[in-house]
Scaffold this active site. Sequence first.
Site, PDB file in Angstrom:
ATOM      1  N   HIS A  18       0.618  -1.212  -0.028  1.00 15.95           N
ATOM      2  CA  HIS A  18       0.251   0.363  -0.144  1.00 15.95           C
ATOM      3  C   HIS A  18       1.046   1.071   0.223  1.00 15.95           C
ATOM      4  O   HIS A  18       0.954   2.025   1.096  1.00 15.95           O
ATOM      5  CB  HIS A  18      -0.678  -0.362   0.974  1.00 15.95           C
ATOM      6  CG  HIS A  18      -1.869   1.039   1.340  1.00 15.95           C
ATOM      7  ND1 HIS A  18      -3.413   0.931   1.918  1.00 15.95           N
ATOM      8  CD2 HIS A  18      -2.391   2.402   0.545  1.00 15.95           C
ATOM      9  CE1 HIS A  18      -3.762   2.139   1.685  1.00 15.95           C
ATOM     10  NE2 HIS A  18      -3.297   2.752   0.647  1.00 15.95           N
ATOM     11  N   HIS A  20       1.255   4.686  -2.820  1.00 19.41           N
ATOM     12  CA  HIS A  20       0.822   5.036  -3.884  1.00 19.41           C
ATOM     13  C   HIS A  20       2.185   6.270  -4.052  1.00 19.41           C
ATOM     14  O   HIS A  20       2.719   7.026  -3.395  1.00 19.41           O
ATOM     15  CB  HIS A  20       0.147   6.376  -4.089  1.00 19.41           C
ATOM     16  CG  HIS A  20      -1.320   5.914  -2.702  1.00 19.41           C
ATOM     17  ND1 HIS A  20      -2.884   5.738  -4.004  1.00 19.41           N
ATOM     18  CD2 HIS A  20      -1.574   5.408  -1.748  1.00 19.41           C
ATOM     19  CE1 HIS A  20      -3.387   5.269  -2.736  1.00 19.41           C
ATOM     20  NE2 HIS A  20      -2.974   5.188  -1.493  1.00 19.41           N
ATOM     21  N   GLU A 201     -10.893   3.648   5.539  1.00 21.80           N
ATOM     22  CA  GLU A 201     -10.375   4.508   6.373  1.00 21.80           C
ATOM     23  C   GLU A 201     -10.611   5.801   7.390  1.00 21.80           C
ATOM     24  O   GLU A 201     -10.320   6.233   8.135  1.00 21.80           O
ATOM     25  CB  GLU A 201      -9.589   5.111   5.368  1.00 21.80           C
ATOM     26  CG  GLU A 201      -8.004   6.050   5.304  1.00 21.80           C
ATOM     27  CD  GLU A 201      -7.481   6.541   3.932  1.00 21.80           C
ATOM     28  OE1 GLU A 201      -8.167   6.314   3.237  1.00 21.80           O
ATOM     29  OE2 GLU A 201      -6.388   7.299   4.155  1.00 21.80           O
ATOM     30  N   ASP A 279       1.497   4.043   2.886  1.00 19.88           N
ATOM     31  CA  ASP A 279       0.805   5.167   1.917  1.00 19.88           C
ATOM     32  C   ASP A 279       1.048   5.698   1.953  1.00 19.88           C
ATOM     33  O   ASP A 279       1.339   6.077  -0.194  1.00 19.88           O
ATOM     34  CB  ASP A 279      -0.130   5.326   2.850  1.00 19.88           C
ATOM     35  CG  ASP A 279      -1.639   6.030   2.352  1.00 19.88           C
ATOM     36  OD1 ASP A 279      -2.153   5.625   1.247  1.00 19.88           O
ATOM     37  OD2 ASP A 279      -2.894   6.322   3.024  1.00 19.88           O
TER      38      ASP A 279
HETATM   39  N1  HPA Z   1      -6.740   7.487   1.026  1.00 20.20           N
HETATM   40  C1  HPA Z   1      -7.244   7.236  -0.216  1.00 20.20           C
HETATM   41  N2  HPA Z   1      -6.594   7.874  -1.880  1.00 20.20           N
HETATM   42  C2  HPA Z   1      -5.658   8.161  -1.712  1.00 20.20           C
HETATM   43  C3  HPA Z   1      -5.403   7.564  -0.375  1.00 20.20           C
HETATM   44  C4  HPA Z   1      -5.438   7.260   0.740  1.00 20.20           C
HETATM   45  O1  HPA Z   1      -4.890   7.558   2.550  1.00 20.20           O
HETATM   46  N3  HPA Z   1      -3.852   8.302  -0.819  1.00 20.20           N
HETATM   47  C5  HPA Z   1      -3.691   8.746  -2.020  1.00 20.20           C
HETATM   48  N4  HPA Z   1      -4.843   8.463  -2.552  1.00 20.20           N
HETATM   49 ZN    ZN Z   2      -3.649   4.432   0.272  1.00 16.58          ZN
END
Ligand code: HPA
Ligand code: ZN
Length: 331
Positions: A18, A20, A201, A279
């Site tokens: 996880h 990005h 989340e 993340d």
């Molecule tokens: N959540 C949703 N979308 C996202 C996140 C996240 O933590 N980080 C980058 N895009």
């Molecule tokens: Zn994410």
Amino acid sequence: MSVALTEFVRSLPKAELHIHLEGSLEAEMLFRLAERNDVALPWPSADALRGAYRFDSLQSFLDLYYQGCRVLVREQDFYDVTRAYLARAHADGVVRAEAFLGPQSFTERGVPVGDILGGVLRAMDDARAEDGISAGLVVTAQRHRSEADAFTLLDSVSPWADRIAGFGLGGAEVGNPPSRFTRYFRELRQLGFKTTAHAGEEGPAAYVREAVELLQVDRIDHGIRALDDPNLVELLAASRIPLTVCPLSNVKLKAVSRLVDHPLPAMLAAGLTVTINSDDPAYFGGYVVDNYVQCAQAFGLSADALAALAANSIAASFLSDAEKDALGNVS
Ligand code: HPA
Ligand code: ZN
């Protein structure tokens, strides 16, 4: 911070599931790319940009994150951000990285999808050749856009289908439940792709249930709010669906108030298949090893518990069993 603890966590072969790529763009590189591409930024310096990393919700982060995405324009930009992340991950003992990228932020500004995927995949090939790290691209759709837009995205990346490790769903969660993307995920499954979705989340446990029951995902990204629904927790434990938890992200975006209040220990006690991830490491103050180390300190996790989390991450990857076995043997 304990050097011995950090070195121990680094030494554990692990997967990061996880992350990005856009969120691994460090402020200095962001400014370099802005200059290279003649993109005007609202901050005077990298330091000023870093000073703006104060968020009170997922949306407040996404607003800044999408601004940062504007500096990624050319194939070489996507190469550079991907190669830098993979070098850092390799130094952290990551032997497999399944990295998200959301092409819609770029294609809407006219960046050709071939330049986006071309740069990312070329960096993944070079990282494999130079560092031995295994990397896969997970293409994410943005949930604040329509399901029709997600299908258009799928069409546009289909020439690279054999190079894509899976598909995900990110972006603004609350108000955009997984059920909006049921037909899209059905199509992905029918095409044989692995899938994952951000759920729970900030959104409620019901969104996690939708991701499992309607989207039938292979993994859940975050999933911390699942704990609000004991029946769902039982379902997740019994089905062994992995959760890609990102503790420092949850603190930074105020999904939990302090790390010691994070539900990670409760998730482990409930028998959930938990993995630890970063993340958006450039924005949230830590890469994957920092996430492990700070959790170890906050919760008193033993060496065995840390090794089990690292083993979970490899088991939860989208690789075949034979490929996982080969990774587990990397020292
Ligand atoms: N959540 C949703 N979308 C996202 C996140 C996240 O933590 N980080 C980058 N895009
Ligand atoms: Zn994410």
